[in-house]
Motif scaffolding. Structure first.
Motif, short mmCIF file in Angstrom:
data_model
loop_
_atom_site.label_atom_id
_atom_site.label_comp_id
_atom_site.label_asym_id
_atom_site.label_seq_id
_atom_site.Cartn_x
_atom_site.Cartn_y
_atom_site.Cartn_z
N ALA A 5 21.66 120.36 -29.26
CA ALA A 5 21.55 119.23 -30.18
C ALA A 5 20.24 119.30 -30.96
CB ALA A 5 21.62 117.92 -29.40
N ALA A 53 26.94 116.28 -32.66
CA ALA A 53 26.01 116.17 -31.54
C ALA A 53 24.55 116.12 -31.98
CB ALA A 53 26.20 117.34 -30.58
N ASN A 81 26.18 109.70 -36.55
CA ASN A 81 24.97 110.26 -35.93
C ASN A 81 23.76 110.16 -36.86
OD1 ASN A 81 26.13 112.09 -37.70
ND2 ASN A 81 25.47 113.90 -36.54
#
Length: 467
Positions: A105, A129, A156
């Motif tokens: 990540a 991610a 995200n």
């Protein structure tokens, strides 16, 4: 049709030694050639532009033969594509060269992010991610950045509103930092000739000093072996290659050479001192406006954040969270949290990073705002409608014609459109979500946010083409 552009002689003189500059073709292109229109497709909301020429240095990007009225295209408001100047899409090519999905990540910072062009590029390249922090220094520009990222739909993303010096406390936090620095703006003279009135050698020097301050402020936040991508829309050597030499003088940074194809027309340059690689875009050589971009890698450890421990972790309200889960895809992978009366969600692995950011930064958006619970009913937020997280099957959906969609986007009264149903409905156009309406027996309540509604009454484009 000729453009009414007359460059100050001092500006032309200042570029005579700039790598790749050709005065004759440069001036001719600005005066005779029309600026191209280009768009970039949202890869998660796949859309096709028929017979469009691809932008060679960017995935899913195209030139359009004519410039339509983007304001009156519901698919623009649905986040299916972004209107962006083609040269500035080069960040896509740089990212795909240095970004490695197998490294785990990643945390990416877009430091000067508004209106959101480069942030949506980054969002399209990184994985779900990874974490993208989109920061805008100027408070009044944060809403347009947030709106454009909401349209893009990724969950995200964290939007912040901070001065670069605030990031110095986040030692070694980011794996990649993009600094599209404020500059003298000469690269956009064809699109905005009035900007020439602001140009001067003194302003170039002031911009260079500001660029160096911004870079110095944010440098501690970059991890060892992390990448720094620096760009401007200026042709001035002082703001471009000279800044690369300053970076290599002041910090342990190494230049990264990015492969480019000769037919693209990009001028590959090197700085005078450290021979750092830079990439120049001239409108007489590429189909786009002026840009300078470079990539460097950090070769030192300037500190790291202490191990994070959340000592005041609130007890989750599982009862309410269970009510939210049907409305989103893969709820087990999400962390649900509450801000005042609103429920939000972000990918569970990003929770710790988000909570660290909350300690140091002024945050305007985190993940996706789902809405409020009224008893067992969700009053859905606009962010949820446009997000990739939404479970559309959990909602009534109302497909609109083009005329109905424009009325909806204007936040007009929709009672006379012949729409039937009951309850919260996701209003869609060609299957893409636009927002919410509440369908009642005798009327329709239009919940499209008034802050972003279409204000014009005739089809004329008011949307900025952004960097």
């Amino acid at each position: 049709m000729a453009n009414d552009i007359n460059f100050p002689q001092s500006f032309i003189s200042s570029l005579q030694q700039a790598p790749g500059f050709n005065e004759e073709t440069f001036v001719h292109t600005h005066q005779e050639a029309k600026a191209p229109t280009s768009v970039r497709i949202n890869p998660k909301k796949k859309l096709a532009f028929e017979h469009a020429q691809p932008v060679p240095w960017c995935t899913d990007a195209f030139y359009l033969d004519t410039r339509p009225s983007f304001t009156f295209d519901p698919l623009f408001h649905a986040g299916c594509y972004y209107v962006q100047e083609a040269s500035s899409m080069f960040i896509d090519h740089i990212l795909r060269h240095v970004y490695n999905t197998e490294d785990g990540a990643a945390k990416v910072l877009d430091l000067c992010a508004a209106p959101g062009g480069k942030s949506t590029v980054i969002s399209s390249v990184i994985s779900s991610a990874d974490l993208l922090v989109s920061n805008e220094i100027i408070k009044t520009r944060v809403p347009v950045l947030t709106d454009n990222l909401n349209r893009w739909g990724a969950s995200n993303v964290v939007v912040t509103n901070n001065d670069p010096k605030a990031f110095a406390k986040l030692k070694g936090f980011f794996d990649l930092i993009v600094v599209d620095a404020p500059c003298s703006g000469s690269g956009m003279f064809r699109k905005d000739p009035s900007a020439m009135d602001e140009w001067s050698a003194d302003n170039v020097n002031l911009c260079q000093q500001r660029q160096e301050r911004i870079l110095a402020d944010v440098y501690p936040a970059l991890a060892e072996d992390g990448y720094l991508i620096y760009s401007t829309c200026s042709y001035s050597y002082e703001e471009d290659e000279a800044v690369l030499d300053w970076l290599c003088d002041e910090f342990e940074l190494e230049s990264v050479r990015i492969p480019v194809q000769a037919e693209w027309g990009i001028v590959e340059s090197q700085s005078a001192g450290h021979k750092a690689w830079g990439y120049r875009f001239y409108p007489d050589k590429v189909k786009g406006e002026g840009l300078f971009a470079a990539c460097l890698i950090k070769r030192e450890n300037t500190g790291q954040l202490p191990v994070y421990r959340n000592k005041n972790q609130p007890k989750p309200n599982y009862k309410e969270i269970d009510l939210l889960k049907p409305y989103i895809n893969q709820p087990s992978g999400q962390y649900f949290f509450k801000l005042n009366d609103d429920w939000l969600a972000i990918a569970r692995p990003l929770r710790e990073s988000m909570e660290i950011l909350q300690q140091y930064l002024y945050i305007k958006k985190s993940g996706v705002r789902l809405g409020k619970l009224a008893g067992k009913e969700l009053i859905p937020d606009h962010e949820l409608a446009l997000s990739l997280m939404i479970n559309k099957d959990a909602f009534l959906q109302t497909e609109l014609t083009h005329e109905q969609a424009i009325a909806y986007l204007r936040k007009d009264n929709m009672d006379n459109l012949g729409i039937t149903g009951k309850g919260w409905s996701l209003m869609t156009y060609q299957g893409y979500a636009l927002g919410w309406a509440k369908l009642l027996p005798n009327r329709i309540n239009n919940y499209y946010p008034k802050e972003i509604r279409i204000l014009t009454s005739e089809p004329r484009d008011k949307n900025q083409e952004s960097r």
